[in-house]
Design a protein around this motif. Structure first.
Motif, short mmCIF file in Angstrom:
data_model
loop_
_atom_site.label_atom_id
_atom_site.label_comp_id
_atom_site.label_asym_id
_atom_site.label_seq_id
_atom_site.Cartn_x
_atom_site.Cartn_y
_atom_site.Cartn_z
N SER A 1 11.19 9.56 -2.56
CA SER A 1 11.39 7.99 -0.61
C SER A 1 12.61 8.05 -0.60
N GLN B 1 3.68 5.63 -6.00
CA GLN B 1 4.26 5.93 -6.49
C GLN B 1 3.02 6.68 -7.61
N VAL B 2 1.86 6.76 -7.31
CA VAL B 2 0.55 7.50 -7.27
C VAL B 2 0.98 8.77 -6.94
N SER B 3 1.74 8.91 -5.72
CA SER B 3 2.15 10.79 -5.41
C SER B 3 2.44 11.28 -5.59
N ASN C 1 0.98 -2.78 -7.52
CA ASN C 1 -0.42 -2.70 -6.81
C ASN C 1 -0.99 -3.96 -6.81
N SER D 1 2.17 1.73 -2.93
CA SER D 1 1.83 2.10 -4.70
C SER D 1 1.30 3.40 -4.28
N TRP D 2 0.98 4.01 -2.91
CA TRP D 2 1.11 5.14 -2.98
C TRP D 2 1.64 6.11 -3.12
N SER E 1 1.00 -1.52 -0.28
CA SER E 1 0.07 0.18 -0.28
C SER E 1 0.67 1.32 -0.35
N TYR E 2 1.90 1.10 1.13
CA TYR E 2 2.61 2.19 0.91
C TYR E 2 3.46 3.04 -0.24
#
Length: 141
Positions: free
Chosen positions: A99, A93-95, A120, A90-91, A87-88
């Motif tokens: 990192s 990548q979306v945002s 995902n 994926s977040w 989840s982190y």
């Protein structure tokens, strides 16, 4: 396993665990395909997800053969933690957030399958495994 389980519930429990094994095996094979065949370099978060997914193949496989819904005690910590990491990832990548990965770029998207990125796909696999093992555990109770 509870003695209260009837034959149908035992078969259902084993089928659920076998399905979880298949999900974990496909995720494992997929990750190996991406890195070994396609040549994609796994980032740091991908490695954590692999570390959490790979043992699920064995744990769920043994649980399916033995019909042990109680495997949730081993599976859930791995699958829930894996879902959190995915989840982190994926977040990130979306945002497009920066990192602190030391290996590869965790926020970069290297591949898409049906519009889904690799993290995902891992998230879906971890959630499916969690749901399956919880369903098998409910039958075992």
């Amino acid at each position: 396993m509870s003695d209260a389980l009837n034959g149908v519930d035992r078969v259902t429990e084993r089928r659920l665990l076998a399905f979880g094994t298949v999900v974990a095996a496909v995720a494992t094979a997929g990750s190996l395909y991406f890195s070994e065949v396609m040549g994609l370099v796994p980032c740091e978060l991908c490695w954590y997800q692999r570390i959490l997914m790979y043992p699920l193949v064995v744990v769920l496989g043994v649980a399916a053969v033995e019909g042990r819904g109680s495997a949730y005690r081993t599976v859930l910590p791995l699958s829930i933690l894996g879902a959190g990491v995915a989840s982190y990832h994926s977040w990130l990548q979306v945002s497009g957030a920066a990192s602190s990965c030391t290996i590869g770029g965790c926020a970069s998207v290297q591949y898409r399958l049906a519009g889904l990125t690799i993290p995902n796909l891992a998230l879906i696999a971890f959630l499916l495994v969690s749901a399956v093992v919880l369903a098998a555990w409910r039958l075992d109770r």
